[in-house]
Scaffold this active site. Sequence first.
Site, PDB file in Angstrom:
ATOM      1  CG  ASP A 121     -25.079  19.103  -4.407  1.00 36.18           C
ATOM      2  OD1 ASP A 121     -25.984  19.360  -5.232  1.00 36.18           O
ATOM      3  OD2 ASP A 121     -25.285  19.000  -3.180  1.00 36.18           O
ATOM      4  CD  GLU A 149     -26.985  25.063  -2.798  1.00 32.89           C
ATOM      5  OE1 GLU A 149     -26.836  26.225  -2.366  1.00 32.89           O
ATOM      6  OE2 GLU A 149     -26.747  24.046  -2.110  1.00 32.89           O
ATOM      7  CG  ASP A 184     -23.239  21.164  -1.308  1.00 27.89           C
ATOM      8  OD1 ASP A 184     -24.273  20.699  -0.778  1.00 27.89           O
ATOM      9  OD2 ASP A 184     -23.169  22.336  -1.743  1.00 27.89           O
ATOM     10  CB  SER A 185     -25.094  17.636   2.937  1.00 27.68           C
ATOM     11  OG  SER A 185     -25.391  16.512   2.126  1.00 27.68           O
ATOM     12  CD  GLU A 238     -32.150  22.431   1.836  1.00 28.72           C
ATOM     13  OE1 GLU A 238     -31.481  22.296   0.789  1.00 28.72           O
ATOM     14  OE2 GLU A 238     -31.662  22.328   2.976  1.00 28.72           O
ATOM     15  CE  LYS A 248     -28.915  18.972  -4.988  1.00 27.25           C
ATOM     16  NZ  LYS A 248     -28.452  20.152  -4.216  1.00 27.25           N
TER      17      LYS A 248
HETATM   18  O1  KIV Z   1     -26.289  18.513  -0.231  1.00 31.26           O
HETATM   19  C1  KIV Z   1     -27.379  18.007   0.056  1.00 31.26           C
HETATM   20  O2  KIV Z   1     -27.483  17.058   0.851  1.00 31.26           O
HETATM   21  C2  KIV Z   1     -28.581  18.561  -0.559  1.00 31.26           C
HETATM   22  C3  KIV Z   1     -29.893  18.040  -0.069  1.00 31.26           C
HETATM   23  C4  KIV Z   1     -30.232  18.683   1.218  1.00 31.26           C
HETATM   24  C5  KIV Z   1     -30.974  18.230  -1.065  1.00 31.26           C
HETATM   25  O3  KIV Z   1     -28.493  19.381  -1.409  1.00 31.26           O
END
Ligand code: KIV
Length: 270
Positions: free
Chosen positions: A88, A120, A49-50, A187, A118
Amino acid sequence: MINQYKKITTNSIKEMKINGEKISMLTAYDYTLAKIIDQAGIEIILVGDSASNVMAGHETTLPITLDQMIYHASSVVRGVNRALVVVDLPFGSYQGNSKEALSSAIKIMKNSGGHSVKLEGGSEIIDSINRILTAGIPVMGHLGLTPQSIYKFGTYSVRAKETSEAEKLISDAKILEEAGCFAIVLEKIPSELAKQVAESVQIPIIGIGAGPDVDGQVLVLHDMLGMTHEFNPRFLRRYLNLYQDINSGVKQYINDVKNKDFPNSEEQYR
Ligand code: KIV
């Protein structure tokens, strides 16, 4: 060095920890870069989600939507032959209740072709994780600095320096393992704590800013390629300086157009 696996699955990832082989993971959000890093031999591609920061220019990961994640993930999947694609679940798509979490995860799996999701968090989202796992969808956990909680933390600095947070993190890692997560991202936490977590669970721990004593490493692709140049955390190693390369290539192109140097006699049709 590409290992013996023809296709990377969650089982190969777990096997790699057992065999002491480090796991490499990078983000990707589009077809072209996903294809390059897959062909280079990366084992896990994270559609993170980055993308909210890197692709859309938002300050945080919070604004990205489920449909936008599906768009990025399906583009990545079309470029990938070998890597395991983890997607994510974005902010707001799983925290409400486990039913909503399952329906978000199913939407991602059906519409993107990704191989796992994934999420969090630890104990507070365990019902959601359990429900997703019972549908046969592999889950990667994410502990430590969890950027979707930035407004709770107030800062992107190192997490779990205090004993109470470190103890909760170890306990959460065990809870995620027991639930059936196939791996966990850790992280931005102290290296010594990350080592302790990696030693206390059987599933692979993949670190970002978590030191060398974990089972694998992940970085944001655009950061490690040097396309971004304003983000300089201590853990980041830049392998290229694409910001500079792209900037000078574009300047050269502008000059060539202005000077009528491009296109030349070979670069046209007769
Ligand atoms: O969204 C992302 O890029 C991440 C990484 C920093 C692990 O979750």
